[in-house]
Enzyme design. Structure first.
Site, PDB file in Angstrom:
ATOM      1  N   HIS B  69     -15.728  20.236 -18.543  1.00 28.96           N
ATOM      2  CA  HIS B  69     -15.070  19.136 -17.828  1.00 28.96           C
ATOM      3  C   HIS B  69     -14.996  17.852 -18.654  1.00 28.96           C
ATOM      4  CE1 HIS B  69     -16.035  21.705 -14.162  1.00 28.96           C
ATOM      5  NE2 HIS B  69     -14.724  21.655 -14.255  1.00 28.96           N
ATOM      6  N   ASP B  93     -12.842  23.172  -8.091  1.00 31.06           N
ATOM      7  CA  ASP B  93     -14.273  22.876  -8.019  1.00 31.06           C
ATOM      8  C   ASP B  93     -14.572  21.387  -8.091  1.00 31.06           C
ATOM      9  OD1 ASP B  93     -14.656  22.159 -10.980  1.00 31.06           O
ATOM     10  OD2 ASP B  93     -13.813  24.158 -11.131  1.00 31.06           O
ATOM     11  N   GLU B 113      -4.149  22.567  -5.982  1.00 31.09           N
ATOM     12  CA  GLU B 113      -4.968  23.789  -6.058  1.00 31.09           C
ATOM     13  C   GLU B 113      -4.356  24.782  -5.075  1.00 31.09           C
ATOM     14  OE1 GLU B 113      -8.033  25.165  -7.499  1.00 31.09           O
ATOM     15  OE2 GLU B 113      -7.335  26.782  -6.192  1.00 31.09           O
ATOM     16  N   GLU B 144       1.274  25.944  -4.108  1.00 25.84           N
ATOM     17  CA  GLU B 144       1.624  26.600  -5.360  1.00 25.84           C
ATOM     18  C   GLU B 144       2.043  25.506  -6.354  1.00 25.84           C
ATOM     19  OE1 GLU B 144       3.204  28.308  -8.294  1.00 25.84           O
ATOM     20  OE2 GLU B 144       4.949  28.287  -6.942  1.00 25.84           O
ATOM     21  N   ASP B 162      -6.075  22.808 -15.414  1.00 23.58           N
ATOM     22  CA  ASP B 162      -7.446  23.307 -15.363  1.00 23.58           C
ATOM     23  C   ASP B 162      -7.442  24.522 -14.446  1.00 23.58           C
ATOM     24  OD1 ASP B 162     -10.091  23.785 -14.890  1.00 23.58           O
ATOM     25  OD2 ASP B 162     -10.499  21.858 -13.926  1.00 23.58           O
TER      26      ASP B 162
END
Lengths: 288, 288
Positions: B69, B93, B113, B144, B162
């Site tokens: 990260h 996350d 996400e 999406e 990411d």
């Protein structure tokens, strides 16, 4: 009725810590023996090619030994301007010798390995690393290295400590006395390189910390550089660079080394510089 | 007679390739569920602390997520002189968001996400990474991402991809169309960072090669940087740095970034430079 074909699936596991296991699929157990010092195995694996295992611990793999051997050799060779005499401690597989033999200017290489069986096994089954052990400049001594180095004074331009982990037969090679003995054996502008383990898992990082602390007391210049060796615990591997006179970055002879036209797959002179720029947590570990 | 105490020994294995297994001892299965897209597990391990696993594959571990990260965030942030609007794709996350929130100058962060369940699970069980998802600058969109980015034009200073590996739900994020869409969504001096897998095992290196080739067609500046992430396959991890205007080394604002006083454990501005100096075999793989 046709018989069912049953294939045995073999896996070799290197225990990285007591809670982490690294396993590779094995195609064949090529050779195994018990020497005076340790158990020696050479296995053929699907992903890493041949691998050398001592007392159950992974030493080198055919797939990534070039990274280890290039980084332990070419970093000091691109800094020191006239390496003629080299001492290599450990290195029974011959990989470090193979890299050193790429330099025509080297005149004499002493290799001190405690276990002749390791070299014999590699000469027979691991010719990728042992291929230059017959170079006339190479002199092999199969004996205890601390005793050997003690007899030397102003003898070498470069000493490479390419030994196993800091327990087992190589244990005495990670003490302050040993580093002092190396200092004495080096000429006035000599360089000492030693493999330093990984900074990541606490069981290894403590030995990195201890070794670095002791080398720093003995040598005027002492620092650490890193590389990626995927088959070693954590993949993050450190080497110690200790020197009487040369700074590994300020004294890098970039153009001169590149003009030699030495073929490498990992090392290059840009990466040389980058390898000394360590992550913050590693600098803190080593009090840098 | 006393009963014998039997302890169950649990191990989780991440299959690095079909011939290489990486296993960690598990203390407890903290939470597991099946979302619309994938199976999600959070385990407590002895060596790596908590780990997040999607469809059986390791995503992050508490012990080394800081490396991933920090490197995906601070490298572009130390180059671009005025990042105000950021788009983060994937990152359920929250670790990348946590690092971005260290910059007061960032005004708006969109996080896209696909799987809300991942974020919900991390908010409940992985607060070390999800701790800044409640920052008022963060706007979460569970949809999406390709469709989301298509609607954007000149919107962002920085896009960070990411996302998981280039198969499964994230598959569409490794195509040329996607990189072109990101180019359009960036302002005239925007930067695109994407996680690039490892160069070491051939099954991953092909996807690195493909992604790099396609980004290079779309962006005027395109290069790759590396770091050590011990829990990922081979431990040698690459990120892509693609940019419309800034060079990652020539435009590094070293003093300015250091004056910010941001606390990091892996990243520093020396390492920033070093991370762009790649091994020879990686340069050859990427045709650099």
């Amino acid at each position: 009725m046709r018989k069912a074909v049953i294939r045995v699936e073999l896996w070799y596991t290197d225990q990285h810590t007591k809670n982490v296991r690294f396993s590779m699929k094995v195609e064949q157990q090529i050779a195994s023996c018990e020497s005076e010092f340790q158990r020696i195995d050479i296995l053929k694996t699907s992903e890493f090619g041949k691998v050398l295992v001592l007392d159950g611990e992974l030493m080198i793999t055919q797939k990534d030994e070039f990274i280890y051997h290039e980084m332990i050799t070419h970093v000091p060779m691109a800094v020191h301007p006239h390496v003629r005499d080299v001492l290599v401690i450990g290195a029974g597989d011959g990989g470090t010798i193979r890299e050193l033999c790429k330099y025509d200017t080297i005149e004499h290489i002493d290799m001190v390995e405690i276990d002749k069986k390791v070299t014999d096994m590699c000469l027979e089954h691991f010719w990728e690393t042992s291929c230059r052990l017959d170079d006339p400049r190479v002199h092999m001594h199969f004996e205890e290295s601390l005793r050997y180095v003690r007899m030397m004074k102003d003898e070498y331009d470069l000493i490479i400590v390419d030994c196993a982990d800091p327990y087992g037969p190589a244990e005495g090679l990670f003490t302050r006395e040993f580093y002092g003995t190396c200092y004495k054996a080096l000429r006035e502008d000599g360089i000492l390189i030693n493999q330093h383990e990984s900074p990541y898992y606490s069981e290894h990082s403590r030995s990195v910390q201890k070794a670095h602390k002791q080398i720093k007391i003995v040598f005027p210049y002492s620092t650490v550089y890193q590389c990626h060796i995927p088959s070693y615990p954590s993949g993050h591997w450190l080497f110690g660079f200790a020197s009487k006179k040369y700074d590994p970055i300020a004294d890098l002879r970039e153009d001169e080394w590149n003009r030699l036209g030495i073929n490498t797959r990992y090392y290059n002179t840009d990466l040389h510089k980058g390898s000394f720029y360590l992550p913050t947590y590693v600098k803190q570990l080593l009090d840098m």
